[in-house]
Design an enzyme around this catalytic site. Structure first.
Site, short mmCIF file in Angstrom:
data_model
loop_
_atom_site.label_atom_id
_atom_site.label_comp_id
_atom_site.label_asym_id
_atom_site.label_seq_id
_atom_site.Cartn_x
_atom_site.Cartn_y
_atom_site.Cartn_z
N GLU A 31 0.83 -1.21 0.00
CA GLU A 31 0.00 0.00 0.00
C GLU A 31 0.86 1.26 0.00
O GLU A 31 2.07 1.21 0.28
CB GLU A 31 -0.93 0.01 1.20
CG GLU A 31 -0.23 0.11 2.54
CD GLU A 31 -1.15 0.58 3.65
OE1 GLU A 31 -1.41 1.79 3.70
OE2 GLU A 31 -1.59 -0.25 4.45
N ASP A 90 -12.26 -1.44 4.95
CA ASP A 90 -11.37 -2.60 4.78
C ASP A 90 -12.12 -3.91 4.99
O ASP A 90 -11.89 -4.90 4.29
CB ASP A 90 -10.20 -2.55 5.77
CG ASP A 90 -9.27 -1.38 5.55
OD1 ASP A 90 -9.44 -0.65 4.57
OD2 ASP A 90 -8.37 -1.19 6.40
N SER A 118 -14.48 0.55 9.28
CA SER A 118 -13.59 0.69 8.13
C SER A 118 -14.10 -0.07 6.92
O SER A 118 -14.60 -1.19 7.02
CB SER A 118 -12.19 0.17 8.49
OG SER A 118 -11.37 0.12 7.35
N VAL A 174 -5.85 0.02 2.63
CA VAL A 174 -6.01 -1.42 2.44
C VAL A 174 -7.09 -1.69 1.39
O VAL A 174 -6.92 -2.51 0.49
CB VAL A 174 -6.34 -2.12 3.78
CG1 VAL A 174 -6.78 -3.56 3.55
CG2 VAL A 174 -5.14 -2.07 4.71
N LYS A 223 -6.07 10.41 1.20
CA LYS A 223 -6.27 8.97 1.37
C LYS A 223 -7.43 8.56 0.50
O LYS A 223 -8.49 9.19 0.50
CB LYS A 223 -6.59 8.65 2.83
CG LYS A 223 -5.40 8.72 3.76
CD LYS A 223 -5.82 8.48 5.20
CE LYS A 223 -6.27 7.06 5.42
NZ LYS A 223 -6.60 6.80 6.84
N LYS A 266 -5.50 -2.87 14.03
CA LYS A 266 -4.87 -1.89 14.91
C LYS A 266 -5.56 -1.88 16.27
O LYS A 266 -6.78 -1.92 16.36
CB LYS A 266 -4.93 -0.50 14.27
CG LYS A 266 -4.16 -0.41 12.95
CD LYS A 266 -4.24 0.99 12.38
CE LYS A 266 -3.42 1.10 11.08
NZ LYS A 266 -4.07 0.44 9.94
#
Length: 308
Positions: free
Chosen positions: A26, A144, A142, A108, A88, A161
């Protein structure tokens, strides 16, 4: 039509055409993860570690509206120097950034999307996003996780995380049928630390086992990706009491300042870095290196399986 938007570097294209292993990387960690020039040095080191482990690196970003699978050194340097000036890019951002010819640092989610479009099946990152603390009222989850449910890429990380609600993150992944694999562990690693108190779905102990599980998943037509959680090396793991204390303070400050959405993670990581005297950044770099090595070895094993 895809060629109108996607650029695959000559090195990555040659590897894919020859059936050689490729690992996606990434670019958010370059532009938003750490200061220049440390961000560029880290990105180049990660690429070299992938090469040293037998695969070809494909760092992924959006530059001037082009989806890039494989960057030049100058492009990596540009991302590092520009830093937070590059937005982002998550799934929702892709059409506008591409249409307007703008840049984007790939999270991601977008790394998975572009990797899949390019035909890359293995992706190494630091940690995935997940369900944020307090999401039962904020609905801050998220993208993701949703991408893992739909896009056929194996994501190798050091867990979710630890700024997140790890229990709810695992529940979300289970609901969406995403296998959560512990590499050499039965416990979900928590990014900066090797343990979280939460279990994974399965423990696998070799890159060959990881490759076979992903290969079978795709052959069965189940769709979606696979999450491999690879604990940070013991010597770089942080004291849980120290890191959890820093996380609690950072989360509270984010609430007080009204920080939410895509700004949450960069704020929290920067605050945690300050509270730990930079130790969290050092750990972050080492776990990314560790994941890059495992991803390359797994990509090598996957290529061998696909060749029969």
């Amino acid at each position: 039509m895809l060629n109108n938007y996607l650029d695959i570097s000559p090195e990555v294209r040659a590897a894919l055409d020859a059936g050689k292993p490729v690992v996606a990387l990434e670019s958010t960690i370059i532009s938003h993860g750490m200061p220049y020039p440390q961000n560029v040095e880290t990105a180049l080191n990660v690429e070299q570690l992938v090469r040293d482990s037998g695969a070809v690196p494909a760092t992924i970003a959006i530059i001037k509206g082009r989806l890039k699978a494989g960057l030049t050194r100058d492009e990596i340097d540009y991302l590092g120097k520009t830093g937070h000036g590059i937005p982002k890019a998550s799934r929702r951002d892709l059409p506008v950034l591409v249409a307007q010819g703008r840049d984007g640092a790939c999270t991601v989610t977008t790394t998975m999307i572009i990797a899949s479009l390019a035909g890359i099946s293995v992706f190494a990152t630091g940690g995935i996003g997940g369900v944020h603390r307090g999401a039962e009222t904020t609905m801050d989850i998220s993208a993701d996780l949703e991408e893992l449910a739909h896009t056929p890429v194996m994501v190798i990380c050091a867990g979710a995380k630890s700024i997140l609600d790890l229990g709810l993150t695992l529940e979300y992944l289970e609901t969406h049928g995403v296998p959560v694999i512990g590499y050499g562990t039965e416990e979900l690693p928590a990014f900066y630390t090797r343990k979280s108190g939460f279990g994974v779905d399965y423990r696998l102990d070799t890159p060959e086992e990881l490759a076979k599980a992903f290969h079978v998943q795709q052959q069965l037509g189940l769709g979606g990706g696979m999450l491999v959680t690879n604990p940070i090396p013991e010597e770089y793991s942080m004291d849980p009491a120290v890191i959890n204390g820093a996380i609690t303070r950072a989360v509270e400050e984010a609430k007080q300042l009204g920080i939410h959405g895509k700004e949450t993670t960069p704020f929290l990581l920067a605050k945690i870095k300050d509270l730990t005297g930079g130790d969290s950044l050092d750990s972050n770099i080492q776990l990314v290196y560790n994941n890059a090595r495992l991803a390359a070895k797994t990509a090598v094993a996957l290529c061998a399986l696909e060749k029969g």
